[in-house]
Design an enzyme around this catalytic site. Sequence first.
Site, PDB file in Angstrom:
ATOM      1  N   LYS A 216       0.844  -1.202   0.000  1.00 48.15           N
ATOM      2  CA  LYS A 216       0.000   0.000   0.000  1.00 48.15           C
ATOM      3  C   LYS A 216       0.877   1.251   0.000  1.00 48.15           C
ATOM      4  O   LYS A 216       2.082   1.170   0.286  1.00 48.15           O
ATOM      5  CB  LYS A 216      -0.910  -0.022   1.241  1.00 48.15           C
TER       6      LYS A 216
ATOM      7  N   ARG B 244     -11.050  -0.196  14.564  1.00 52.53           N
ATOM      8  CA  ARG B 244     -10.730   0.608  13.393  1.00 52.53           C
ATOM      9  C   ARG B 244     -11.522   0.062  12.220  1.00 52.53           C
ATOM     10  O   ARG B 244     -12.586   0.554  11.897  1.00 52.53           O
ATOM     11  CB  ARG B 244      -9.210   0.530  13.178  1.00 52.53           C
TER      12      ARG B 244
ATOM     13  N   TYR C   4      16.121  29.980  10.011  1.00 53.81           N
ATOM     14  CA  TYR C   4      14.863  30.636  10.387  1.00 53.81           C
ATOM     15  C   TYR C   4      14.698  30.675  11.907  1.00 53.81           C
ATOM     16  O   TYR C   4      15.014  29.705  12.601  1.00 53.81           O
ATOM     17  CB  TYR C   4      13.674  29.859   9.823  1.00 53.81           C
TER      18      TYR C   4
ATOM     19  N   MET D 182      12.162  24.351   3.983  1.00 49.16           N
ATOM     20  CA  MET D 182      11.416  23.584   2.988  1.00 49.16           C
ATOM     21  C   MET D 182      12.356  22.770   2.096  1.00 49.16           C
ATOM     22  O   MET D 182      12.077  21.613   1.776  1.00 49.16           O
ATOM     23  CB  MET D 182      10.566  24.517   2.122  1.00 49.16           C
TER      24      MET D 182
HETATM   25  C1  LIG Z   1      -0.383  -1.940   6.798  1.00 50.58           C
HETATM   26  C2  LIG Z   1      -0.952  -3.253   7.228  1.00 50.58           C
HETATM   27  C3  LIG Z   1      -0.141  -4.382   7.342  1.00 50.58           C
HETATM   28  C4  LIG Z   1       1.369  -4.320   7.212  1.00 50.58           C
HETATM   29  O1  LIG Z   1       1.888  -3.849   8.439  1.00 50.58           O
HETATM   30  P1  LIG Z   1       3.458  -3.720   8.693  1.00 50.58           P
HETATM   31  O2  LIG Z   1       3.540  -3.346  10.122  1.00 50.58           O
HETATM   32  O3  LIG Z   1       3.933  -2.656   7.785  1.00 50.58           O
HETATM   33  O4  LIG Z   1       4.053  -5.045   8.391  1.00 50.58           O
HETATM   34  C5  LIG Z   1      -0.742  -5.608   7.616  1.00 50.58           C
HETATM   35  N1  LIG Z   1      -2.080  -5.695   7.803  1.00 50.58           N
HETATM   36  C6  LIG Z   1      -2.898  -4.620   7.734  1.00 50.58           C
HETATM   37  C7  LIG Z   1      -4.344  -4.781   7.966  1.00 50.58           C
HETATM   38  C8  LIG Z   1      -2.357  -3.358   7.463  1.00 50.58           C
HETATM   39  O5  LIG Z   1      -3.151  -2.291   7.424  1.00 50.58           O
END
Ligand SMILES: *Cc1c(COP(=O)(O)O)cnc(C)c1O
Length: 375
Positions: free
Chosen positions: A40, A144, A266, A314
Amino acid sequence: MPRPSSHADSVLTIDLGAVVANYRALRDRLSGAECAAVVKADAYGLGAARVAPELASAGCRTYFVATLDEGIVLRSIFDGLQPAGEAQLFVLNGANPGTEEEFYEHRLIPVLNSEPQVDAWATVARRRGAPSAAALHLDTGMARLGLSPSEADALASEPDRLAAIDLVLVMSHLACADQPDHAMNRQQLTRFRRLRDAWPSTPASLVNSSGIFLGGDYLFDMGRAGVALYGINPQPDQTNSMAQVIHIKGKIIQVRDVDSPMTVGYGATHPVARPGRIATVPVGYADGWPRALSNRGFAYVGDIRVPLVGRVSMDLITLDVTDVPPHLVQPGCEVELLGGHAAIDEVAKVADTIAYELLTRLGQRYERVYVGISA
Ligand SMILES: *Cc1c(COP(=O)(O)O)cnc(C)c1O
């Protein structure tokens, strides 16, 4: 190959060989359970189009993305491979009502997270008259995504609701997997075992990267490895056993002599205390270098650690290189921002964040160089 970013003074090197080595190490840890890859957010910012094909060559068959759009892109990446890759692609956020046809079109498997998602997918499947693959997410303690235990029990007691769905995976997600002694882990495991018993013949998956290291009972049929593939330490209380994947080198573009009573940057937050030299490197918060590293960060010149002084701008940071031999800190010389010396987990900690955030925010201005590519 000429690239639009070929004038960049900062280079982000991504070692795909290290990603593959990490994949193999995690797969070994899973002792027989499947190792799926979580790609992802464009493979945590590293480029899914480069990462996923390497993982496929290493034998990875199952991938997770977060959104439908990420799934569509990933499917086109696999369809573009020679020969086309046959990958199983899951979309973690599930199918929002009205998007189901897109899931079929791109051969994406939704992770069904709520009763409305379950019922909508079942309705579409019935209409199509063919069993439709889906994963079911059970919430065992994250609050969640996923069906609550009572919703899962209700679903289990009404098998007709799932009759049109080809349930290929039952999954849950751990809240505290990076803290092996945390009581939540056992609690979630116990809950997951009880809930998944309603679908005993369906493969089950509970662990992310850190969870893989909880071992034994936690592994079920599949691990979902994300961050550890990319070299982040999945066991924060131990030394990192993963291979280092990313390196960032910046080129010094200016060096200037300073002395008391000057200040740097800054807000004039860094008063100069002694005669010295400041090197300016063109990486800033627009490149994902956290502003929280102002007056706290560091870099390496060879193996000499130099402090980041003043605020992160930046586009620029300023390093106090007074204690480095001058020939090593001339305009054009390289400094290491992430890599063998500057571990991403340490940089993230100093910035009061986690390596996940640092990784996914690295911007688009680096020259990206992929190394360790398989033949
Ligand atoms: C992002 C995610 C993972 C991967 O988690 P990592 O800690 O990056 O290995 C696995 N399962 C779900 C549901 C996730 O959202």
